[in-house]
Design an enzyme around this catalytic site. Sequence first.
Site, PDB file in Angstrom:
ATOM      1  N   ASP A   1       0.889  -1.164   0.000  1.00 34.33           N
ATOM      2  CA  ASP A   1       0.000   0.000   0.000  1.00 34.33           C
ATOM      3  C   ASP A   1       0.925   1.211   0.000  1.00 34.33           C
ATOM      4  OD1 ASP A   1      -1.613   2.158   0.558  1.00 34.33           O
ATOM      5  OD2 ASP A   1      -2.767   1.145   2.119  1.00 34.33           O
ATOM      6  N   ILE A   2       0.848   2.009  -1.050  1.00 38.63           N
ATOM      7  CA  ILE A   2       1.802   3.097  -1.243  1.00 38.63           C
ATOM      8  C   ILE A   2       1.709   4.153  -0.129  1.00 38.63           C
ATOM      9  CG2 ILE A   2       0.321   4.498  -2.790  1.00 38.63           C
ATOM     10  CD1 ILE A   2       4.104   3.852  -3.084  1.00 38.63           C
TER      11      ILE A   2
ATOM     12  N   TYR B   1      -8.299  15.246  -9.465  1.00 40.12           N
ATOM     13  CA  TYR B   1      -7.224  14.501 -10.137  1.00 40.12           C
ATOM     14  C   TYR B   1      -6.178  15.483 -10.680  1.00 40.12           C
ATOM     15  CZ  TYR B   1      -5.144  11.559 -13.848  1.00 40.12           C
ATOM     16  OH  TYR B   1      -4.294  10.879 -14.683  1.00 40.12           O
TER      17      TYR B   1
HETATM   18  C1  AKB Z   1      -7.765   9.870 -17.216  1.00 42.01           C
HETATM   19  O1  AKB Z   1      -8.613   9.961 -18.116  1.00 42.01           O
HETATM   20  O2  AKB Z   1      -7.988  10.088 -16.026  1.00 42.01           O
HETATM   21  C2  AKB Z   1      -6.350   9.520 -17.630  1.00 42.01           C
HETATM   22  C3  AKB Z   1      -5.563  10.746 -17.960  1.00 42.01           C
HETATM   23  C4  AKB Z   1      -5.721  11.399 -19.260  1.00 42.01           C
HETATM   24  O3  AKB Z   1      -4.815  11.192 -17.142  1.00 42.01           O
HETATM   25  N1  AKB Z   1      -6.387   8.616 -18.743  1.00 42.01           N
END
Ligand code: AKB
Length: 321
Positions: free
Chosen positions: A53-54, A142
């Site tokens: 687990d990172i 993200y």
């Molecule tokens: C995603 O769609 O989350 C990845 C990316 C482009 O980083 N494939």
Amino acid sequence: MKNILITGAAGQIGSELTVALRHRYGDSNVIACGHKTKPDATLLESGPFASLDIRDFSALATIVEKQKIDTIFHLAGILSAVAEKNPQMAWDINMTGLTNVLETARTCGCAVFFPSSIGAFGPSTPPDNTPQLTIQRPQSIYGITKLTGELLCDYYFQKFGVDTRGLRFPGLISSETKPGGGTTDYAVEIFYAAVKCEKYSCFLKRGTRLDMMYMRDALRATISLMEADPARLTSRNAFNVTAMSFAPEDLFAEIKKIIPNFTMTYEVDPLRQAIADSWPNKMDDSEAARQWGWQPEYDLPAMTREMISTLSRRMENDGGK
Ligand code: AKB
């Protein structure tokens, strides 16, 4: 690179990068690590595998010290669509994981590869010929973890001399391991439907142009950057790299040249559409070309031909499943 550790080795990039690095550097010198995703037989049988687990700093440090690791490819992370559904978890895995890797690299003298993404850009970024250095105000969690990661990698290089290097990957298209919850996943799913002669329902709308790359090019880019002469690098992290840029209807048309009966409809997922709309249409990757000779080999027709022939052959071998 003599002793290599790959985190997230069972994932879309990791499963193929592990095999490529084992061919190049020797099976026993490349340790694959994974946590939740079950590694496939090729990965387990071709060299060492450790469950990790990172987020567990001491477990990571123990492996790195014991195995005398000198290079870490840090691929463990949560992709954009899954991250948006659970931002706290995404921050924890993406950022705790990266800080653990960087701290271990600092104390043990390792080089680090960090995969950033087109997700590190946002709606105020110039969408066409997006420069490597430009406005970055990502709005997805993200993207925020990717941008923070880029900056943190630069910081560890400048402050502590850790040899961090990284690429901004576009959507990656591959036939081995499916991606786990990204915004560009449609460009992989569509091929599985096409070879089975099933109708595909696309979750992004017509006209959503994004950068993409075939996995073979992504592996070449990763290895070339890590092997590049540091004297040639004026930047280290966050290199734009791309191979093609297309919208769903362009990919559909290309597949139809080989599978004329294939059909596709659109059922837009608002969450993934909003993420895709905030990403560039096409990046400028001339810095990667200039500094370490980056050149893609697969364009849209070449990638489409190879995806269809690989998946069709596999389906035939599996008895049409
Ligand atoms: C995603 O769609 O989350 C990845 C990316 C482009 O980083 N494939």
